[in-house]
Write an enzyme that holds these catalytic residues in place. Structure first.
Site, PDB file in Angstrom:
ATOM      1  N   LEU A  57      17.685  21.139   0.601  1.00 31.41           N
ATOM      2  CA  LEU A  57      19.004  20.574  -0.112  1.00 31.41           C
ATOM      3  C   LEU A  57      19.262  20.727  -1.420  1.00 31.41           C
ATOM      4  O   LEU A  57      20.352  20.607  -1.844  1.00 31.41           O
ATOM      5  CB  LEU A  57      18.674  18.783  -0.015  1.00 31.41           C
ATOM      6  N   TYR A  58      18.302  21.189  -2.175  1.00 32.56           N
ATOM      7  CA  TYR A  58      18.130  21.400  -3.678  1.00 32.56           C
ATOM      8  C   TYR A  58      19.417  22.154  -3.921  1.00 32.56           C
ATOM      9  O   TYR A  58      19.356  23.379  -3.728  1.00 32.56           O
ATOM     10  CB  TYR A  58      17.018  21.769  -4.096  1.00 32.56           C
TER      11      TYR A  58
END
Length: 367
Positions: A57-58
Site C-alpha cells: 500500500l505504501y
C-alpha cells in the site's frame, strides 16, 4: 542498536529498532524524496539495523520499489530482514484486489516480490483484518507460501486479539507456519494492546512489532496544544481526517506530551528518544518501527536505546498515560482476584525460574 532479538518463537534475529518505509515517497503529500530515503537506509544500516518494514500500500508501491533498490545497491539481501504486508485494494472496482482471501494473497505476494526485486520475503503479514476471511483460509494460504519458499515467516497486523488467537490455534493444530509477529500501534498515547495482545504474544510466541511509537509525531515535541500547536507533518496534514490513526489531538494526549517533555528535560534526552525508549523496553515488545522524513530525525531515534529511563520518571509516564481499564479486564486486578487467591500472594514463576538468554562476545577461534 547492535543487539538483536529473536522474533516471537522463531529463530529470526531482528534489530530492536526497525526502519519503517511508509515515508518513502511524496505521493501522499508528506514523506521523503528518493535521495533522502536512500540516506535514511544508509544511516540505519551503518547503525547496525537489519529489519525493514514496508507494505504494498505504501505510496502506491514506491516504498517497496525503492527499498528493494537500496538493498540491492548495498548487496544486503542476505543480511536484510524484509517485512511487507498485504490487504488494501489498489484497483477500485475489483473486489478481489483487496482483502485477505487466498486469491488476493497469491496476487499480492507476486506484486511485492517484483517491486522488492527479491525471490522471497522474510516476514509476510496481513495488514488489516477484512472482517470476512476466516483465519483458516489465511493461515493455510500463508503456509503454502512458506512451503513454496516465497515467504519465510508469518505475521498479523491490526487484527482483533480473538482473531490472532484463533489463527495461532489453527496453525498449531494443523501444522501450519505459526504467527511469529503481531504488528500493532503502541505508544504512550495508545496503550490498549496491553489488555490482550501483550499477554497473547508473550504466551503464544508472537513478538510485537510496534508501529507509531511517537503517535504519528505527536510525541516528538513539534506539536503543542492551543493555537500555537500547529506544525508541518502528518498530523497537521491529516487534521480533520476520519482515520482513527491520526486523531491524536485530545486533552489526554496533551497532558502526556507535557509530562513527557518534563521527563525528557530531566534526563537530558529528546522527547522522541524517551518515547521510543519507553515503548522498546515495555513487556512483549520485540521491535519498534521508526520512520522519518529527515536524516536528523532518524539519527535522533537511533539513539533511543542508549540510556535507561530512571524508575521514578518511568512511573510518572506510566501514570499520566495509563489507559482506561474496561470490562472484563476490570475483573482481573487485585480488587477482584483477591477473592480468588484467598488473600495469599500467588505468582506464576519466581524471578530467575527461566533466566533470560543473552549471548554476546567474540569467537575464541579454533587455531
Amino acid at each position: 542498536m547492535t543487539m538483536y532479538y529473536t522474533l516471537g518463537r522463531s529463530g529470526l534475529r531482528v534489530s530492536r529498532l526497525a526502519l519503517g518505509t511508509m515515508t518513502f515517497g511524496t505521493e501522499w503529500g508528506w514523506g521523503a524524496d528518493k535521495e533522502t530515503a536512500r540516506g535514511l537506509v544508509d544511516a540505519y544500516v551503518e547503525a547496525g539495523g537489519n529489519f525493514f518494514d514496508t507494505a504494498d500500500l505504501y505510496t502506491g508501491g514506491t516504498a517497496e520499489t525503492w527499498l528493494g533498490e537500496f538493498i540491492a545497491e548495498r548487496g544486503l539481501r542476505d543480511k536484510a530482514v524484509i517485512a511487507t504486508k498485504f490487504t488494501y485494494n489498489a484497483e477500485p472496482g475489483n473486489p478481489n484486489a483487496g482483502g485477505n482471501g487466498r486469491k488476493t494473497i497469491m496476487r499480492a505476494v507476486e506484486g511485492s516480490l517484483k517491486r522488492l526485486g527479491t525471490d522471497y520475503i522474510d516476514l509476510y503479514m496481513v495488514h488489516t483484518w477484512d472482517r470476512l476471511t476466516p483465519p483458516e483460509e489465511v493461515m493455510r494460504t500463508l503456509d503454502d507460501l512458506v512451503r513454496a519458499g516465497k515467504i519465510r515467516h508469518v505475521g498479523l497486523s491490526n487484527v482483533p486479539a480473538w482473531y490472532a488467537s484463533r489463527a495461532q490455534a489453527v496453525a498449531e493444530h494443523r501444522g501450519y507456519e505459526p504467527v511469529s509477529a503481531l504488528q500493532l500501534e503502541y505508544s504512550l498515547a495508545e496503550r490498549n494492546i496491553e489488555h490482550e495482545f501483550v499477554p497473547f504474544g508473550t504466551r503464544h510466541g508472537a513478538g510485537i512489532m510496534v508501529w507509531s511509537p511517537l503517535a504519528s509525531g505527536l510525541l516528538s515535541g513539534k506539536y503543542r496544544s492551543g493555537a500555537n500547536g500547529k506544525a508541518s507533518g502528518r498530523l497537521e496534514t491529516m487534521r480533520g481526517s476520519s482515520n482513527p490513526g491520526f486523531q491524536k489531538f485530545t486533552d489526554r494526549n496533551w497532558e502526556i506530551v507535557a509530562e513527557l517533555e518534563k521527563v525528557a528535560d530531566q534526563i537530558g534526552r529528546s522527547m522522541a528518544q524517551v518515547a521510543v525508549n519507553w515503548v522498546a523496553t515495555s513487556p512483549g515488545i520485540a521491535s519498534v518501527i521508526i520512520g522519518a522524513t529527515k536524516l536528523d530525525q532518524l539519527k535522533d531515534n537511533l539513539g533511543a536505546l542508549d540510556f535507561d529511563i530512571p524508575a521514578d520518571l518511568r512511573a510518572r509516564l506510566d501514570t499520566v498515560s495509563k489507559p482506561v481499564t474496561p470490562f472484563p479486564y476490570s475483573f482481573f486486578g487485585a480488587e477482584i482476584q483477591g477473592g480468588i487467591t484467598g488473600g495469599l500472594a500467588i505468582g506464576d514463576k519466581p524471578v530467575g525460574y527461566m533466566p533470560d538468554l543473552l549471548m554476546q562476545g567474540s569467537f575464541a577461534g579454533v587455531s
